[in-house]
Every structure is written in structure tokens, then in C-alpha cells.
Scaffold this active site. Structure first.
Site, PDB file in Angstrom:
ATOM      1  N   ASN A 108     -69.935 -36.601  20.816  1.00 25.36           N
ATOM      2  CA  ASN A 108     -69.705 -38.042  20.906  1.00 25.36           C
ATOM      3  C   ASN A 108     -68.391 -38.234  21.665  1.00 25.36           C
ATOM      4  O   ASN A 108     -67.305 -38.073  21.095  1.00 25.36           O
ATOM      5  CB  ASN A 108     -69.626 -38.618  19.485  1.00 25.36           C
ATOM      6  CG  ASN A 108     -69.450 -40.121  19.482  1.00 25.36           C
ATOM      7  OD1 ASN A 108     -69.288 -40.745  20.545  1.00 25.36           O
ATOM      8  ND2 ASN A 108     -69.471 -40.714  18.308  1.00 25.36           N
ATOM      9  N   LYS A 113     -65.734 -35.972  19.954  1.00 28.43           N
ATOM     10  CA  LYS A 113     -66.086 -35.486  18.610  1.00 28.43           C
ATOM     11  C   LYS A 113     -67.260 -34.535  18.742  1.00 28.43           C
ATOM     12  O   LYS A 113     -68.116 -34.725  19.601  1.00 28.43           O
ATOM     13  CB  LYS A 113     -66.537 -36.663  17.735  1.00 28.43           C
ATOM     14  CG  LYS A 113     -65.410 -37.486  17.192  1.00 28.43           C
ATOM     15  CD  LYS A 113     -65.955 -38.433  16.124  1.00 28.43           C
ATOM     16  CE  LYS A 113     -65.131 -39.693  16.088  1.00 28.43           C
ATOM     17  NZ  LYS A 113     -65.832 -40.891  15.772  1.00 28.43           N
ATOM     18  N   ARG A 126     -74.304 -38.504  22.099  1.00 27.82           N
ATOM     19  CA  ARG A 126     -74.480 -39.866  21.603  1.00 27.82           C
ATOM     20  C   ARG A 126     -74.060 -40.857  22.691  1.00 27.82           C
ATOM     21  O   ARG A 126     -72.972 -40.731  23.268  1.00 27.82           O
ATOM     22  CB  ARG A 126     -73.610 -40.088  20.372  1.00 27.82           C
ATOM     23  CG  ARG A 126     -73.715 -41.496  19.862  1.00 27.82           C
ATOM     24  CD  ARG A 126     -72.408 -41.990  19.307  1.00 27.82           C
ATOM     25  NE  ARG A 126     -72.534 -43.373  18.895  1.00 27.82           N
ATOM     26  CZ  ARG A 126     -71.489 -44.161  18.660  1.00 27.82           C
ATOM     27  NH1 ARG A 126     -70.265 -43.700  18.808  1.00 27.82           N
ATOM     28  NH2 ARG A 126     -71.671 -45.402  18.298  1.00 27.82           N
ATOM     29  N   HIS A 128     -75.674 -49.224  16.120  1.00 24.07           N
ATOM     30  CA  HIS A 128     -75.898 -48.364  14.930  1.00 24.07           C
ATOM     31  C   HIS A 128     -77.375 -47.993  14.780  1.00 24.07           C
ATOM     32  O   HIS A 128     -77.828 -47.689  13.673  1.00 24.07           O
ATOM     33  CB  HIS A 128     -75.488 -49.062  13.609  1.00 24.07           C
ATOM     34  CG  HIS A 128     -74.037 -49.392  13.469  1.00 24.07           C
ATOM     35  ND1 HIS A 128     -73.605 -50.595  12.936  1.00 24.07           N
ATOM     36  CD2 HIS A 128     -72.935 -48.693  13.780  1.00 24.07           C
ATOM     37  CE1 HIS A 128     -72.281 -50.610  12.919  1.00 24.07           C
ATOM     38  NE2 HIS A 128     -71.847 -49.458  13.426  1.00 24.07           N
ATOM     39  N   ASN A 144     -66.496 -49.823   8.767  1.00 22.35           N
ATOM     40  CA  ASN A 144     -65.479 -50.524   9.539  1.00 22.35           C
ATOM     41  C   ASN A 144     -66.173 -51.455  10.538  1.00 22.35           C
ATOM     42  O   ASN A 144     -65.799 -52.598  10.721  1.00 22.35           O
ATOM     43  CB  ASN A 144     -64.599 -49.493  10.239  1.00 22.35           C
ATOM     44  CG  ASN A 144     -63.433 -50.151  10.891  1.00 22.35           C
ATOM     45  OD1 ASN A 144     -62.910 -51.142  10.378  1.00 22.35           O
ATOM     46  ND2 ASN A 144     -63.038 -49.648  12.035  1.00 22.35           N
ATOM     47  N   GLY A 145     -67.228 -50.931  11.163  1.00 24.23           N
ATOM     48  CA  GLY A 145     -68.168 -51.781  11.901  1.00 24.23           C
ATOM     49  C   GLY A 145     -69.408 -51.923  11.035  1.00 24.23           C
ATOM     50  O   GLY A 145     -69.807 -50.962  10.379  1.00 24.23           O
ATOM     51  N   ARG A 154     -63.195 -57.152  13.578  1.00 24.54           N
ATOM     52  CA  ARG A 154     -64.014 -57.957  14.506  1.00 24.54           C
ATOM     53  C   ARG A 154     -64.481 -59.245  13.831  1.00 24.54           C
ATOM     54  O   ARG A 154     -64.812 -59.236  12.644  1.00 24.54           O
ATOM     55  CB  ARG A 154     -65.260 -57.167  14.944  1.00 24.54           C
ATOM     56  CG  ARG A 154     -64.929 -55.929  15.737  1.00 24.54           C
ATOM     57  CD  ARG A 154     -66.175 -55.119  16.058  1.00 24.54           C
ATOM     58  NE  ARG A 154     -65.974 -53.740  15.685  1.00 24.54           N
ATOM     59  CZ  ARG A 154     -66.927 -52.820  15.638  1.00 24.54           C
ATOM     60  NH1 ARG A 154     -68.160 -53.131  15.954  1.00 24.54           N
ATOM     61  NH2 ARG A 154     -66.660 -51.584  15.279  1.00 24.54           N
ATOM     62  N   ASP A 209     -58.992 -52.028   6.350  1.00 22.23           N
ATOM     63  CA  ASP A 209     -59.648 -51.063   5.464  1.00 22.23           C
ATOM     64  C   ASP A 209     -59.997 -51.740   4.131  1.00 22.23           C
ATOM     65  O   ASP A 209     -59.118 -52.296   3.466  1.00 22.23           O
ATOM     66  CB  ASP A 209     -58.725 -49.862   5.237  1.00 22.23           C
ATOM     67  CG  ASP A 209     -59.454 -48.745   4.524  1.00 22.23           C
ATOM     68  OD1 ASP A 209     -59.921 -48.951   3.389  1.00 22.23           O
ATOM     69  OD2 ASP A 209     -59.562 -47.653   5.113  1.00 22.23           O
ATOM     70  N   ARG A 236     -60.701 -50.590   1.274  1.00 23.14           N
ATOM     71  CA  ARG A 236     -60.027 -50.084   0.067  1.00 23.14           C
ATOM     72  C   ARG A 236     -58.672 -50.735  -0.114  1.00 23.14           C
ATOM     73  O   ARG A 236     -58.297 -51.124  -1.219  1.00 23.14           O
ATOM     74  CB  ARG A 236     -59.864 -48.563   0.152  1.00 23.14           C
ATOM     75  CG  ARG A 236     -61.117 -47.818  -0.190  1.00 23.14           C
ATOM     76  CD  ARG A 236     -61.014 -46.377   0.177  1.00 23.14           C
ATOM     77  NE  ARG A 236     -60.877 -46.220   1.618  1.00 23.14           N
ATOM     78  CZ  ARG A 236     -61.060 -45.094   2.296  1.00 23.14           C
ATOM     79  NH1 ARG A 236     -61.338 -44.000   1.642  1.00 23.14           N
ATOM     80  NH2 ARG A 236     -60.955 -45.040   3.595  1.00 23.14           N
ATOM     81  N   GLU A 259     -76.016 -39.766  11.404  1.00 17.52           N
ATOM     82  CA  GLU A 259     -76.384 -40.020  12.797  1.00 17.52           C
ATOM     83  C   GLU A 259     -76.426 -38.726  13.610  1.00 17.52           C
ATOM     84  O   GLU A 259     -77.279 -38.561  14.475  1.00 17.52           O
ATOM     85  CB  GLU A 259     -75.381 -41.004  13.414  1.00 17.52           C
ATOM     86  CG  GLU A 259     -75.538 -42.397  12.837  1.00 17.52           C
ATOM     87  CD  GLU A 259     -74.293 -43.260  12.966  1.00 17.52           C
ATOM     88  OE1 GLU A 259     -73.345 -43.046  12.185  1.00 17.52           O
ATOM     89  OE2 GLU A 259     -74.260 -44.126  13.856  1.00 17.52           O
TER      90      GLU A 259
HETATM   91  P1  AMP Z   1     -67.052 -46.187   8.107  1.00 15.16           P
HETATM   92  O1  AMP Z   1     -66.752 -47.045   9.286  1.00 15.16           O
HETATM   93  O2  AMP Z   1     -68.507 -46.072   7.813  1.00 15.16           O
HETATM   94  O3  AMP Z   1     -66.341 -44.867   8.121  1.00 15.16           O
HETATM   95  O4  AMP Z   1     -66.439 -46.984   6.831  1.00 15.16           O
HETATM   96  C1  AMP Z   1     -65.065 -47.201   6.687  1.00 15.16           C
HETATM   97  C2  AMP Z   1     -64.830 -48.220   5.590  1.00 15.16           C
HETATM   98  O5  AMP Z   1     -65.414 -47.715   4.373  1.00 15.16           O
HETATM   99  C3  AMP Z   1     -63.361 -48.472   5.315  1.00 15.16           C
HETATM  100  O6  AMP Z   1     -63.079 -49.857   5.341  1.00 15.16           O
HETATM  101  C4  AMP Z   1     -63.169 -47.935   3.921  1.00 15.16           C
HETATM  102  O7  AMP Z   1     -62.278 -48.726   3.186  1.00 15.16           O
HETATM  103  C5  AMP Z   1     -64.542 -48.026   3.304  1.00 15.16           C
HETATM  104  N1  AMP Z   1     -64.640 -47.054   2.231  1.00 15.16           N
HETATM  105  C6  AMP Z   1     -64.632 -45.714   2.342  1.00 15.16           C
HETATM  106  N2  AMP Z   1     -64.633 -45.144   1.119  1.00 15.16           N
HETATM  107  C7  AMP Z   1     -64.636 -46.153   0.223  1.00 15.16           C
HETATM  108  C8  AMP Z   1     -64.627 -46.232  -1.194  1.00 15.16           C
HETATM  109  N3  AMP Z   1     -64.592 -45.126  -1.942  1.00 15.16           N
HETATM  110  N4  AMP Z   1     -64.634 -47.464  -1.771  1.00 15.16           N
HETATM  111  C9  AMP Z   1     -64.653 -48.574  -1.012  1.00 15.16           C
HETATM  112  N5  AMP Z   1     -64.648 -48.560   0.332  1.00 15.16           N
HETATM  113  C10 AMP Z   1     -64.636 -47.375   0.942  1.00 15.16           C
END
Ligand code: AMP
Length: 398
Positions: A7, A14, A90, A179, A210-211, A240, A282, A284, A383
Site C-alpha cells: 500500500n 506499507k 492496493r 473502503h 478514523n475514516g 473530515r 481520536d 478514545r 483488507e
Molecule cells: P482505524 O482508522 O480503523 O484504525 O480506527 C481508528 C479509530 O479507532 C481511532 O479513532 C481510535 O480511537 C478508535 N479505536 C481504536 N481502538 C479503540 C478502542 N479500544 N475503543 C474505542 N475506540 C477505539
């Protein structure tokens, strides 16, 4: 058979080396800061990640560093490059013509060039990555797999925008969706988990990270999806905007005198839950702040959840029903509370969650309450595996 999945981004590359006999990831990593200085982050299965500074003036050196490590005596996972059967790349955007995985040929590269205006940040980097990898691995097949491909089954009423039609014919402005590899993987897994042919199922797949994007998959085909011409549309995301009244843009341009680049930056990088909360993109971090009483962090989380709920409702209407709702990606796989609240708001459809089963993160599981008419599933996305599977099929057919 071992397949290398690549990727490539504008300054990164990656990779994952997958053993297709059992789906095992033998090694994975990331070359970053390509064109600046160069750093390899490399993890061999069962080992700690190592980080090494390696000069990477171009993607060529990054690709070379990757293959050197894959065969190295100390960190390697294959004895020679001959063990790698094919490379799967990808590609974010395939436009309207590149709708399934393809062997890289000069014609395919020419078509990829044509699609560059639709994904100016991603596709040029993918092409650079393909060329660099072909130079380093000239004797094996290279295959391209597109994020947009799975969405190509949408009907005109779903993919057209209500602009004058010439904007579609002249500039290919339409909904593409993204996606796709993830939506394809999780919908197929959902059908397997339910023990029914996908052709008989109506599935709503929620890729929330994140997306984020949500798709309506009817009979194994996407009939609608929340992302659009670019991955900016649909749900509010980490940074976004998601959907909003397009008239906001000329209004902001007039007020603040932004140019197109600044506007794109505002909508892609400064908005979403980051823009609302002022705290973080984020989820979290937002949960932590919201628990401490930070009002706008809570509002950002509420906006996101509300949008998820609305898209599911819309797609259930579009399909005249839904058999399963699938959660995947960082937030979808890990956010227990979000799943519980969203499914709680869909009782009118016959969805219900079992809070005990739902008390998990990142595992594949049916978390529906006993007897729920609409099933709720967690399916961790993969993916890279889909890219590797598509690549293997093409390599084997040669
Ligand atoms: P991704 O783009 O699929 O890698 O997702 C990233 C997002 O997933 C970030 O905003 C993280 O805060 C959220 N995320 C990852 N682990 C957790 C978790 N244990 N609890 C809540 N959100 C999470």
C-alpha cells in the site's frame, strides 16, 4: 503460496507478506519518510517491531529495503525472493473502468494515469509504488486491487449527483465510494457467519474508524454507500466533515477568502470530531475528555453516533429491510458503548444486542440478543487478505 501486499502512499510504503496456505502474516511493516530521509518499521511474526533508519530518496530504495529485510538472515521470513509468488497493490481509486482486480500491464497503468485527477493524492503514489516494486521484483506478477471496485454495482439513482448531467459525462463527477475491500470482506464473512448465501441477504456494513463509511449490500452487491466522489462524504469522521450543505463552502470562501487547497485542508484535516471538540480526532481521547465533562467532546461523539444511526435507517429503507448490521474497523470493532447505543436505537427494525456478548473488542462475533430479527455482528476487517486473495487468483490463472 506467499503474496506480498503493498500500500504505497506519497511518502510511505506499507507492506504485509501473507502465507496464503493459512492466511498467516509472516512479516509486516512500513517504510516512511520516503524522499525526506527514510525509516523502516518491520515486524516479523512473533517478534518485536524493529525500527531502522535507511536512506530512501525514492520508493525504489524503500521497496529494496523491504525485500532485503524479508530475505535477511537475521530478520527474514523467506529464504529467497523466489518464494514470493506475486505482489498485490492496493489502489484507492479505479474510476469507472477499473472495476475488478487486474494484472498490471501497460494498458492498466495508462488507465490508472487517466484516473489520477479523481484521486490526486493517492493514485500517483500508487503508480510510483508499482513501478518501484516492479523494478525490484521484475519476474513475478503484480496485481492491482481497487478500493472503489466493490461499489461499482450501485445504480444510477444512487451514484449520480443532482448536478447538470454534463458534470458526470465531462468530469466523471459521481459517487464512487471507498473502503470497498473492507465492505466486501465483512459482508462476505457476515453471510458465512449467518450460514446463508449472500445472494439472499440484506446487509448494512459499518466501517467506523478514523475514516468511516457505511454501505448497503443487497444480495452481495453494493446498492448505496456513504462516501462519495471522494472519501470526505457521509459520516463526520476523525477530521473530515462528512455531509453538509454544499452552500456552506461558497459562504466560507466569501467570509475568509480561502482558496481551493485551503478549503480542502479545512474540510479534510481540521473538521469532523476534531473540529467540533477542538481536542482530538481520536475517538478514545474524546471518550476520556467527555467522561471528564468536556461538553464539545461529548457533542462530537453524539454527532458521530447520530449519523451512524441515520445512515443505517436510510439503508434499511433503501433495501426495504435488513438482515444483519456489521461493525468493523477501529471504532466499530472496539467501541462497545457505541454498538450498544446504535443498536438500541434500531429496535423498531427488530435489532437487539446482547450486552454480555457485546462486551468484547476486536473479535469476530454475533452479538445479537437471542431471537433478534436483525442480527448484529462484529467482523474485524482484513483488507490485506482480500488483496492477497485477489492477487493469488490472478497469479494462479496465468
Ligand atoms: P482505524 O482508522 O480503523 O484504525 O480506527 C481508528 C479509530 O479507532 C481511532 O479513532 C481510535 O480511537 C478508535 N479505536 C481504536 N481502538 C479503540 C478502542 N479500544 N475503543 C474505542 N475506540 C477505539
Amino acid at each position: 503460496m506467499k503474496i506480498l501486499v503493498i500500500n504505497a502512499g506519497s511518502s510511505s510504503l506499507k507492506f504485509q507478506l501473507i502465507n496464503m496456505d493459512d492466511g498467516d502474516v509472516l512479516a509486516k511493516g512500513l517504510c516512511e519518510r520516503i524522499g525526506i530521509d527514510g525509516r523502516l518499521k518491520y515486524t516479523k511474526k512473533g517478534c518485536e517491531q524493529i525500527v531502522v533508519d535507511i536512506p530512501m530518496p525514492t520508493h525504489g530504495e524503500a521497496c529494496r529495503a523491504t525485500t532485503d529485510y524479508l530475505v535477511s538472515a537475521e530478520h527474514g521470513v523467506v529464504s529467497s525472493m523466489d518464494e514470493i509468488s506475486a505482489v498485490g497493490h492496493r489502489i484507492v481509486h479505479g474510476g469507472e473502468k477499473l472495476t475488478k482486480a487486474l494484472l498490471v500491464t501497460d494498458e492498466v497503468k495508462a488507465e490508472l494515469e487517466k484516473v489520477i485527477p479523481l484521486a490526486p493524492l493517492h493514485n500517483p503514489a500508487h503508480l510510483i509504488g508499482i513501478n518501484a516494486c516492479q523494478e525490484v521484483m521484475p519476474n513475478i506478477p503484480h496485481v492491482v486491487v481497487f478500493d472503489t471496485a466493490f461499489h461499482q454495482t450501485m445504480p444510477e439513482k444512487a451514484y449520480l449527483y443532482a448536478l447538470p448531467y454534463k458534470y458526470y459525462t465531462d468530469y466523471a463527477i459521481r459517487r464512487y465510494g471507498f473502503h470497498g475491500t473492507s465492505h466486501r470482506y465483512v459482508s462476505a464473512r457476515a453471510a458465512e457467519m449467518l450460514g446463508k448465501p449472500i445472494e439472499e441477504l440484506k446487509i448494512i456494513t459499518c466501517h467506523l474508524g478514523n475514516g468511516s463509511s457505511i454501505s448497503a449490500v443487497q444480495g452481495g452487491k453494493v446498492i448505496d454507500t456513504s462516501m462519495g466522489f471522494t472519501p470526505l462524504a457521509g459520516l463526520p469522521m476523525g477530521s473530515r466533515t462528512g455531509d453538509m450543505d454544499p452552500a456552506v463552502l461558497p459562504f466560507i470562501i466569501e467570509k475568509e477568502g480561502l482558496n481551493a487547497t485551503e478549503l480542502n485542508d479545512l474540510m479534510n484535516k481540521q473538521s469532523g470530531v476534531l473540529g467540533i471538540s477542538g481536542v482530538s480526532s481520536d475517538f478514545r481521547d474524546l471518550e476520556v475528555e467527555a467522561k471528564k465533562g468536556h461538553h464539545l467532546s461529548q457533542v462530537a461523539l453524539d454527532m458521530f453516533e447520530y449519523s451512524v444511526l441515520k445512515f443505517i435507517g436510510a439503508y434499511a429503507a433503501a433495501m426495504n429491510g435488513v438482515d444483519a448490521i456489521v461493525f468493523t474497523a477501529g471504532v466499530g470493532e472496539n467501541n462497545i458503548g457505541l454498538r450498544e447505543r446504535v443498536i438500541g436505537g434500531l429496535s423498531y427494525l427488530g435489532a437487539a444486542i446482547d450486552p454480555v456478548k457485546n462486551d468484547v473488542r476486536g473479535v469476530e462475533r454475533d452479538v445479537s440478543a437471542d431471537g433478534a430479527k436483525v442480527r448484529t455482528l462484529i467482523v474485524p476487517t482484513n483488507e490485506e487478505l482480500v488483496i492477497a486473495q485477489d492477487t493469488m487468483k490472478i497469479a494462479q490463472s496465468l
